[in-house]
Design a protein around this motif. Structure first.
Motif, PDB file in Angstrom:
ATOM      1  N   GLY A  39      20.561  41.838  30.315  1.00 57.10           N
ATOM      2  CA  GLY A  39      20.570  41.172  29.023  1.00 57.10           C
ATOM      3  C   GLY A  39      21.817  40.326  28.824  1.00 57.10           C
ATOM      4  N   PHE A  40      21.633  39.197  28.148  1.00 60.61           N
ATOM      5  CA  PHE A  40      22.736  38.279  27.864  1.00 60.61           C
ATOM      6  C   PHE A  40      22.646  37.856  26.398  1.00 60.61           C
ATOM      7  CE2 PHE A  40      21.650  37.941  32.304  1.00 60.61           C
ATOM      8  CZ  PHE A  40      22.871  37.920  32.958  1.00 60.61           C
ATOM      9  N   ASP A  41      23.660  38.198  25.621  1.00 59.78           N
ATOM     10  CA  ASP A  41      23.673  37.762  24.234  1.00 59.78           C
ATOM     11  C   ASP A  41      24.085  36.290  24.147  1.00 59.78           C
ATOM     12  OD1 ASP A  41      22.691  40.003  23.062  1.00 59.78           O
ATOM     13  OD2 ASP A  41      24.628  40.841  22.484  1.00 59.78           O
ATOM     14  N   CYS A  42      23.658  35.652  23.083  1.00 54.90           N
ATOM     15  CA  CYS A  42      23.817  34.197  22.955  1.00 54.90           C
ATOM     16  C   CYS A  42      25.005  33.863  22.058  1.00 54.90           C
ATOM     17  CB  CYS A  42      22.538  33.593  22.393  1.00 54.90           C
ATOM     18  SG  CYS A  42      21.044  34.131  23.252  1.00 54.90           S
ATOM     19  N   THR A  43      26.185  34.309  22.454  1.00 58.36           N
ATOM     20  CA  THR A  43      27.380  34.116  21.631  1.00 58.36           C
ATOM     21  C   THR A  43      28.056  32.772  21.861  1.00 58.36           C
ATOM     22  OG1 THR A  43      28.641  35.340  23.305  1.00 58.36           O
ATOM     23  CG2 THR A  43      27.845  36.585  21.405  1.00 58.36           C
ATOM     24  N   ALA A  44      27.648  32.041  22.900  1.00 52.79           N
ATOM     25  CA  ALA A  44      28.180  30.704  23.190  1.00 52.79           C
ATOM     26  C   ALA A  44      27.073  29.911  23.865  1.00 52.79           C
ATOM     27  CB  ALA A  44      29.424  30.782  24.074  1.00 52.79           C
ATOM     28  N   LEU A  71      16.924  38.652  30.098  1.00 49.29           N
ATOM     29  CA  LEU A  71      16.661  38.972  28.704  1.00 49.29           C
ATOM     30  C   LEU A  71      17.680  38.263  27.824  1.00 49.29           C
ATOM     31  CD1 LEU A  71      15.143  40.562  26.504  1.00 49.29           C
ATOM     32  CD2 LEU A  71      16.839  42.383  26.807  1.00 49.29           C
ATOM     33  N   MET A  72      17.195  37.337  27.015  1.00 46.12           N
ATOM     34  CA  MET A  72      18.062  36.634  26.077  1.00 46.12           C
ATOM     35  C   MET A  72      18.127  37.433  24.785  1.00 46.12           C
ATOM     36  SD  MET A  72      18.903  34.188  27.964  1.00 46.12           S
ATOM     37  CE  MET A  72      19.836  33.229  26.808  1.00 46.12           C
ATOM     38  N   GLY A  73      19.343  37.670  24.309  1.00 47.59           N
ATOM     39  CA  GLY A  73      19.528  38.507  23.139  1.00 47.59           C
ATOM     40  C   GLY A  73      19.422  37.748  21.838  1.00 47.59           C
ATOM     41  N   GLY A  74      18.280  37.089  21.622  1.00 47.42           N
ATOM     42  CA  GLY A  74      18.094  36.366  20.373  1.00 47.42           C
ATOM     43  C   GLY A  74      18.137  37.273  19.155  1.00 47.42           C
ATOM     44  N   GLY A  75      17.761  38.542  19.368  1.00 47.35           N
ATOM     45  CA  GLY A  75      17.811  39.513  18.283  1.00 47.35           C
ATOM     46  C   GLY A  75      19.138  40.238  18.200  1.00 47.35           C
ATOM     47  N   THR A  76      19.598  40.786  19.329  1.00 45.21           N
ATOM     48  CA  THR A  76      20.834  41.577  19.324  1.00 45.21           C
ATOM     49  C   THR A  76      22.075  40.737  19.056  1.00 45.21           C
ATOM     50  OG1 THR A  76      20.673  41.450  21.747  1.00 45.21           O
ATOM     51  CG2 THR A  76      20.101  43.549  20.715  1.00 45.21           C
ATOM     52  N   THR A  77      22.034  39.436  19.342  1.00 43.38           N
ATOM     53  CA  THR A  77      23.182  38.577  19.044  1.00 43.38           C
ATOM     54  C   THR A  77      23.469  38.551  17.544  1.00 43.38           C
ATOM     55  OG1 THR A  77      22.680  37.186  20.966  1.00 43.38           O
ATOM     56  CG2 THR A  77      24.146  36.243  19.311  1.00 43.38           C
ATOM     57  N   LYS A  78      22.446  38.818  16.743  1.00 49.24           N
ATOM     58  CA  LYS A  78      22.637  38.827  15.295  1.00 49.24           C
ATOM     59  C   LYS A  78      23.499  40.003  14.845  1.00 49.24           C
ATOM     60  CE  LYS A  78      18.165  36.608  14.732  1.00 49.24           C
ATOM     61  NZ  LYS A  78      16.751  36.759  14.296  1.00 49.24           N
ATOM     62  N   ASP A 120       8.767  35.805  40.947  1.00 49.17           N
ATOM     63  CA  ASP A 120       9.398  34.724  40.188  1.00 49.17           C
ATOM     64  C   ASP A 120      10.099  35.302  38.966  1.00 49.17           C
ATOM     65  OD1 ASP A 120       8.597  32.753  41.889  1.00 49.17           O
ATOM     66  OD2 ASP A 120       6.847  32.151  40.720  1.00 49.17           O
ATOM     67  N   ALA A 121      11.232  34.704  38.632  1.00 49.38           N
ATOM     68  CA  ALA A 121      11.988  35.159  37.464  1.00 49.38           C
ATOM     69  C   ALA A 121      11.279  34.749  36.172  1.00 49.38           C
ATOM     70  CB  ALA A 121      13.388  34.574  37.493  1.00 49.38           C
ATOM     71  N   VAL A 122      11.471  35.562  35.141  1.00 47.99           N
ATOM     72  CA  VAL A 122      10.990  35.216  33.801  1.00 47.99           C
ATOM     73  C   VAL A 122      12.136  35.386  32.817  1.00 47.99           C
ATOM     74  CG1 VAL A 122       8.577  35.805  34.234  1.00 47.99           C
ATOM     75  CG2 VAL A 122      10.133  37.561  33.382  1.00 47.99           C
ATOM     76  N   MET A 123      12.084  34.620  31.748  1.00 47.76           N
ATOM     77  CA  MET A 123      13.089  34.724  30.696  1.00 47.76           C
ATOM     78  C   MET A 123      12.387  35.144  29.416  1.00 47.76           C
ATOM     79  SD  MET A 123      15.859  31.850  29.477  1.00 47.76           S
ATOM     80  CE  MET A 123      16.830  32.011  30.989  1.00 47.76           C
ATOM     81  N   VAL A 124      12.873  36.190  28.797  1.00 47.59           N
ATOM     82  CA  VAL A 124      12.273  36.692  27.564  1.00 47.59           C
ATOM     83  C   VAL A 124      13.361  36.819  26.496  1.00 47.59           C
ATOM     84  CG1 VAL A 124      10.402  37.908  28.750  1.00 47.59           C
ATOM     85  CG2 VAL A 124      12.533  39.100  28.288  1.00 47.59           C
ATOM     86  N   ASN A 125      12.923  36.918  25.260  1.00 50.71           N
ATOM     87  CA  ASN A 125      13.835  36.944  24.114  1.00 50.71           C
ATOM     88  C   ASN A 125      13.576  38.215  23.315  1.00 50.71           C
ATOM     89  OD1 ASN A 125      15.316  36.499  21.800  1.00 50.71           O
ATOM     90  ND2 ASN A 125      14.392  34.526  21.312  1.00 50.71           N
ATOM     91  N   ASN A 126      14.594  39.061  23.139  1.00 55.26           N
ATOM     92  CA  ASN A 126      14.345  40.325  22.441  1.00 55.26           C
ATOM     93  C   ASN A 126      14.096  40.142  20.941  1.00 55.26           C
ATOM     94  OD1 ASN A 126      16.977  40.028  21.436  1.00 55.26           O
ATOM     95  ND2 ASN A 126      17.807  41.739  22.604  1.00 55.26           N
ATOM     96  N   ALA A 127      14.295  38.935  20.426  1.00 52.92           N
ATOM     97  CA  ALA A 127      13.909  38.682  19.037  1.00 52.92           C
ATOM     98  C   ALA A 127      12.405  38.810  18.857  1.00 52.92           C
ATOM     99  CB  ALA A 127      14.368  37.283  18.610  1.00 52.92           C
ATOM    100  N   ASP A 128      11.642  38.645  19.959  1.00 50.77           N
ATOM    101  CA  ASP A 128      10.186  38.746  19.885  1.00 50.77           C
ATOM    102  C   ASP A 128       9.738  40.108  19.376  1.00 50.77           C
ATOM    103  OD1 ASP A 128      10.067  36.194  20.850  1.00 50.77           O
ATOM    104  OD2 ASP A 128       9.491  36.754  22.893  1.00 50.77           O
ATOM    105  N   TRP A 129      10.515  41.167  19.660  1.00 54.13           N
ATOM    106  CA  TRP A 129      10.132  42.484  19.164  1.00 54.13           C
ATOM    107  C   TRP A 129      11.124  43.069  18.151  1.00 54.13           C
ATOM    108  CZ3 TRP A 129      10.752  41.681  24.528  1.00 54.13           C
ATOM    109  CH2 TRP A 129      11.978  42.110  25.069  1.00 54.13           C
ATOM    110  N   LEU A 130      12.347  42.556  18.134  1.00 55.92           N
ATOM    111  CA  LEU A 130      13.331  43.113  17.198  1.00 55.92           C
ATOM    112  C   LEU A 130      13.238  42.508  15.797  1.00 55.92           C
ATOM    113  CD1 LEU A 130      16.567  43.395  19.402  1.00 55.92           C
ATOM    114  CD2 LEU A 130      14.893  45.171  18.866  1.00 55.92           C
TER     115      LEU A 130
END
Length: 414
Positions: A39-44, A71-78, A120-130
């Motif tokens: 997971g990677f949070d989107c702080t920058a 995993l993009m932390g669209g939710g946890t970055t908040k 193949d790699a996939v990119m997902v956003n945890n905001a989808d469920w959080l």
């Protein structure tokens, strides 16, 4: 001794720090493609060199026949991860998070192959469920599986409390949400493995235990060590700030120079971690001594820059370095800053140009650099803090300014 190609590779290269069940994970990797995430949070709007261990781990996972999830932390970055922090992270708006996520995506395109194939790699956003969680229902269904006593024992929390630094209830919830991420990815993507830095160990274990209790399924966790330089500095932290992976944040030339300036004692280790050179070739290079070690550093810079930017960018940076340092030329490809010629009529303080060119973080830092004899214009040392750059300093509408011997920028008039 590991049997799977992935574990053998990362063990030999120095990536492996802890694993919840090394033998069990090895068996899973031998049985077929394993899906793993970090997971990677989107702080920058860019990741930096401090994230490279995790990125390379995902790259080796894919190269050895397994499936990476970014995993993009669209939710946890908040909320903000308290791990490794002495203070509360600044809360970002939804717009800021979206912009940062777009910038981070560009980094991974260089390192991973994305698509619909089995590895193949996939990119997902945890905001989808959080984002749509019902708080009361979430506490009832998932919160009851977490012991506050145990959560207080994790390093990410304990260190903050030991230092008497504030830890908000918002941040305290972060580890529960990260554990829930692992559960969701297990259910949605059949993800069996979470990887991360050593500071994430407690969060990873939480997700494994939550999934075991709710779904009676075995998951695995693996961490990489915290990397510091031979002199004890945190990896990727320099006097000029973070070493960003995006071209928009840091030129390929400066990125190449960062690796070229590696301490002698770190060359072998960094070649293993941040390039894909064969191990026997790395063993040969790390034995070089004296001036010869500089050739190994150039190879490190070339390989690391090619991975992160491109082969073309690496070649361009190397050629710029050769012209700048071996031929004494100004060198095309240096970072550039443009100023209005009208500013030169009354003169522009050199310390302002150093800051505008990214060679110092503030006017005060630039003044100290000049006072200490570290600033130059076209190789001429300037030690007057108040020196004004005027039109007479320019040749063919540009000058080269320098901070020390190895950091340069071109100033052009417009």
């Amino acid at each position: 001794m590991a049997k799977s190609e992935f574990l053998k590779e990362i063990s030999n290269r120095g990536f492996l720090h802890q694993c919840t069940d090394l033998e069990g994970l090895d068996d899973q990797l031998m049985a077929g493609p394993v899906t793993a995430y970090i997971g990677f949070d989107c702080t920058a709007d860019s990741l930096h060199v401090g994230h490279l261990m995790s990125i390379m781990n995902l790259r080796w996972l894919q190269k050895t026949g397994h499936k990476p999830i970014v995993l993009m932390g669209g939710g946890t970055t908040k909320i903000g991860d308290p791990s490794g922090r002495d203070e509360t992270r600044q809360l970002l708006s939804n717009e800021d998070i979206a912009n940062n996520m777009a910038g981070i995506r560009n980094v991974f395109e260089q390192f991973l192959t994305f698509g619909d194939g089995p590895t193949d790699a996939v990119m997902v956003n945890n905001a989808d469920w959080l984002d749509d969680l019902n708080y009361i229902a979430f506490l009832r269904d998932f919160g009851r599986h977490f012991s506050v006593n145990r959560m207080l024992s994790f390093d990410s929390v304990k260190l903050r409390l030991d230092r008497e630094q504030p830890l908000t209830f918002l941040e305290f919830n972060y580890m529960i949400l990260q554990a829930y991420d692992f559960l969701e990815l297990s259910r949605r993507q059949n993800c069996l493995l979470q990887m991360g830095g050593s500071d994430q160990w407690g969060n990873i274990v939480n997700g494994i235990e939550l999934t075991r209790r709710l779904d009676h399924k075995q998951l695995f966790g693996l961490t990489t060590p915290l990397i510091t330089t031979a002199s004890g500095q945190k990896m990727g932290k320099t006097a000029g700030g973070a070493i960003w992976l995006n071209e928009e944040r840091l030129s390929s030339y400066d990125y190449w120079q960062f690796w070229r300036n590696t301490e002698d004692a770190d060359v072998g280790r960094f070649l293993r971690l941040f390039t894909e050179l064969p191990l026997d070739e790395i063993e040969r290079l790390e034995k070089l001594e004296g001036q010869e070690i500089n050739e190994a550093k150039k190879i490190l810079a070339q390989e690391a820059t090619a991975l992160c930017r491109s082969e073309e960018a690496a070649r361009g940076a190397a050629e710029t370095a050769r012209k700048t340092f071996e031929e004494g030329q100004s060198g095309e490809g240096l970072p550039k800053v443009s100023i209005d010629r009208a500013r030169l009529i009354s003169g522009v303080p050199l310390y302002e140009l150093l800051r505008e060119a990214g060679l110092s973080k503030s006017n005060g830092e630039a003044r100290r650099l000049i006072k200490g004899g570290g600033a130059r214009i076209n190789e001429a040392r300037i030690d007057d803090e108040g020196y004004l750059v005027t039109d007479s300093d320019f040749t063919d509408s540009s000058i080269r300014i320098s901070a020390g011997r190895k950091r340069h920028a071109l100033v052009e008039t417009s």
